[in-house]
Design a protein around this motif. Sequence first.
Motif, PDB file in Angstrom:
ATOM      1  N   VAL A  56     -24.012  83.484  30.676  1.00 22.67           N
ATOM      2  CA  VAL A  56     -25.294  83.276  31.343  1.00 22.67           C
ATOM      3  C   VAL A  56     -26.191  82.356  30.512  1.00 22.67           C
ATOM      4  N   LYS A  57     -26.190  82.557  29.216  1.00 23.19           N
ATOM      5  CA  LYS A  57     -27.126  81.833  28.339  1.00 23.19           C
ATOM      6  C   LYS A  57     -26.588  80.479  27.909  1.00 23.19           C
TER       7      LYS A  57
ATOM      8  N   LYS B 146     -27.994  75.133  25.904  1.00 23.17           N
ATOM      9  CA  LYS B 146     -28.294  76.508  26.312  1.00 23.17           C
ATOM     10  C   LYS B 146     -29.011  76.504  27.662  1.00 23.17           C
ATOM     11  N   THR B 147     -28.823  77.578  28.420  1.00 22.81           N
ATOM     12  CA  THR B 147     -29.501  77.696  29.718  1.00 22.81           C
ATOM     13  C   THR B 147     -31.015  77.579  29.533  1.00 22.81           C
ATOM     14  N   GLY B 148     -31.545  78.212  28.488  1.00 30.64           N
ATOM     15  CA  GLY B 148     -32.990  78.153  28.246  1.00 30.64           C
ATOM     16  C   GLY B 148     -33.463  76.716  28.044  1.00 30.64           C
ATOM     17  N   GLN B 149     -32.626  75.887  27.411  1.00 31.61           N
ATOM     18  CA  GLN B 149     -33.004  74.481  27.187  1.00 31.61           C
ATOM     19  C   GLN B 149     -32.981  73.680  28.489  1.00 31.61           C
ATOM     20  N   LEU B 150     -31.962  73.949  29.338  1.00 40.06           N
ATOM     21  CA  LEU B 150     -31.926  73.264  30.640  1.00 40.06           C
ATOM     22  C   LEU B 150     -33.160  73.645  31.456  1.00 40.06           C
ATOM     23  N   MET B 151     -33.538  74.930  31.355  1.00 40.54           N
ATOM     24  CA  MET B 151     -34.707  75.422  32.097  1.00 40.54           C
ATOM     25  C   MET B 151     -35.984  74.744  31.602  1.00 40.54           C
TER      26      MET B 151
ATOM     27  N   ASN C 246     -31.446  68.334  41.430  1.00 40.86           N
ATOM     28  CA  ASN C 246     -30.140  68.404  42.075  1.00 40.86           C
ATOM     29  C   ASN C 246     -29.014  68.292  41.050  1.00 40.86           C
ATOM     30  N   GLU C 247     -29.181  67.374  40.122  1.00 39.84           N
ATOM     31  CA  GLU C 247     -28.134  67.155  39.117  1.00 39.84           C
ATOM     32  C   GLU C 247     -27.969  68.380  38.208  1.00 39.84           C
ATOM     33  N   VAL C 248     -29.088  68.997  37.820  1.00 40.54           N
ATOM     34  CA  VAL C 248     -28.978  70.152  36.917  1.00 40.54           C
ATOM     35  C   VAL C 248     -28.315  71.332  37.635  1.00 40.54           C
ATOM     36  N   SER C 249     -28.367  71.353  38.966  1.00 43.77           N
ATOM     37  CA  SER C 249     -27.695  72.438  39.701  1.00 43.77           C
ATOM     38  C   SER C 249     -26.183  72.387  39.445  1.00 43.77           C
ATOM     39  N   TYR C 250     -25.650  71.205  39.155  1.00 42.66           N
ATOM     40  CA  TYR C 250     -24.212  71.109  38.842  1.00 42.66           C
ATOM     41  C   TYR C 250     -23.926  71.651  37.435  1.00 42.66           C
ATOM     42  N   SER C 251     -24.808  71.324  36.490  1.00 40.44           N
ATOM     43  CA  SER C 251     -24.629  71.857  35.133  1.00 40.44           C
ATOM     44  C   SER C 251     -24.690  73.385  35.139  1.00 40.44           C
ATOM     45  N   LEU C 252     -25.584  73.942  35.949  1.00 41.61           N
ATOM     46  CA  LEU C 252     -25.727  75.408  35.981  1.00 41.61           C
ATOM     47  C   LEU C 252     -24.465  76.088  36.521  1.00 41.61           C
TER      48      LEU C 252
ATOM     49  N   ARG D 126     -20.546  78.879  33.152  1.00 40.97           N
ATOM     50  CA  ARG D 126     -21.879  79.462  32.935  1.00 40.97           C
ATOM     51  C   ARG D 126     -22.228  80.483  34.017  1.00 40.97           C
ATOM     52  N   CYS D 127     -21.682  80.271  35.216  1.00 39.52           N
ATOM     53  CA  CYS D 127     -22.057  81.113  36.367  1.00 39.52           C
ATOM     54  C   CYS D 127     -21.347  82.478  36.318  1.00 39.52           C
ATOM     55  N   PRO D 128     -22.123  83.580  36.254  1.00 38.82           N
ATOM     56  CA  PRO D 128     -21.500  84.900  36.136  1.00 38.82           C
ATOM     57  C   PRO D 128     -21.188  85.586  37.462  1.00 38.82           C
ATOM     58  N   ASP D 129     -21.888  85.235  38.564  1.00 38.32           N
ATOM     59  CA  ASP D 129     -21.695  86.019  39.797  1.00 38.32           C
ATOM     60  C   ASP D 129     -22.235  85.283  41.035  1.00 38.32           C
ATOM     61  N   GLY D 130     -22.149  85.946  42.180  1.00 39.53           N
ATOM     62  CA  GLY D 130     -22.559  85.348  43.446  1.00 39.53           C
ATOM     63  C   GLY D 130     -24.055  85.110  43.564  1.00 39.53           C
ATOM     64  N   THR D 131     -24.858  85.935  42.909  1.00 37.08           N
ATOM     65  CA  THR D 131     -26.311  85.727  42.962  1.00 37.08           C
ATOM     66  C   THR D 131     -26.668  84.412  42.291  1.00 37.08           C
ATOM     67  N   TRP D 132     -26.061  84.199  41.127  1.00 37.34           N
ATOM     68  CA  TRP D 132     -26.272  82.942  40.386  1.00 37.34           C
ATOM     69  C   TRP D 132     -25.806  81.761  41.245  1.00 37.34           C
ATOM     70  N   ALA D 133     -24.604  81.901  41.825  1.00 28.03           N
ATOM     71  CA  ALA D 133     -24.019  80.803  42.612  1.00 28.03           C
ATOM     72  C   ALA D 133     -24.884  80.483  43.837  1.00 28.03           C
ATOM     73  N   ASP D 134     -25.329  81.518  44.560  1.00 31.08           N
ATOM     74  CA  ASP D 134     -26.155  81.274  45.754  1.00 31.08           C
ATOM     75  C   ASP D 134     -27.505  80.662  45.371  1.00 31.08           C
ATOM     76  N   SER D 135     -28.124  81.183  44.306  1.00 29.43           N
ATOM     77  CA  SER D 135     -29.420  80.638  43.877  1.00 29.43           C
ATOM     78  C   SER D 135     -29.269  79.162  43.529  1.00 29.43           C
ATOM     79  N   THR D 136     -28.151  78.837  42.884  1.00 27.60           N
ATOM     80  CA  THR D 136     -27.956  77.463  42.408  1.00 27.60           C
ATOM     81  C   THR D 136     -27.534  76.514  43.524  1.00 27.60           C
ATOM     82  N   THR D 137     -26.539  76.926  44.332  1.00 31.04           N
ATOM     83  CA  THR D 137     -25.999  75.979  45.316  1.00 31.04           C
ATOM     84  C   THR D 137     -26.782  76.001  46.630  1.00 31.04           C
ATOM     85  N   LYS D 138     -27.144  77.208  47.119  1.00 31.89           N
ATOM     86  CA  LYS D 138     -27.794  77.267  48.440  1.00 31.89           C
ATOM     87  C   LYS D 138     -29.289  77.012  48.358  1.00 31.89           C
TER      88      LYS D 138
END
Length: 149
Positions: free
Chosen positions: A33-34, A42-47, A83-89, A94-106
């Motif tokens: 996740v991180k 790190k995820t915090g840095q991308l954020m 949009n581009e950072v959604s691919y890095s995420l 890095r992606c742990p589950d469906g919540t992460w995937a839906d938040s990022t892609t949808k």
Amino acid sequence: MNKVTSFLRSKNGAIAAAVVIAALGATALQAQVKQGKTRPAKTGQLMKGIVKPNCGDAKKLSDAGPANDDEWADLALKAALLNEVSYSLMDDGRCPDGTWADSTTKMLREGSANLMKAADAKDAAAAKTAMGSILKSCKSCHDAHKKDH
Ligand code: HEC
């Protein structure tokens, strides 16, 4: 040492091994996740460096409504970076589950792609709708995965 003690010892040994394995598993999940598995960002840095500033700027522009061609182009630029950072995420484990995937892609990816289209068409109403979807992604993912909220 009788048979009972030696049985207990081996059972404790097994329990200790299970605890170590569980702890390693939890660390691996947290690392996913991180941070990704191989790339160092790190995820915090991308954020902090990409997601937050571009989201903040895009929201200001879409709330006010871009005033001229430069501002529409600027809105499209912020949307492109989101949009581009959604691919890095989603990359590098890095992606742990469906919540992460839906938040990022949808939400983040589709919202930012729609924001780019709206900015190209200079459609202020469509830009606000797209911005709403981008903002939903933050809460959706943070509620599940940002531990210090
Ligand atoms: C796919 C999941 C996900 C999405 C989508 C997401 N975030 Fe995050 N965000 C995280 C996680 C996980 C952290 C915590 C990182 C850490 O503590 O290592 C975080 C942390 C942050 C931080 C704190 C960074 C720091 O270290 O100072 C900010 C600011 C932030 N996010 C803004 C946003 C905004 C704004 C959006 C929406 C446009 C957003 N995030 C969307 C997962 C996400």
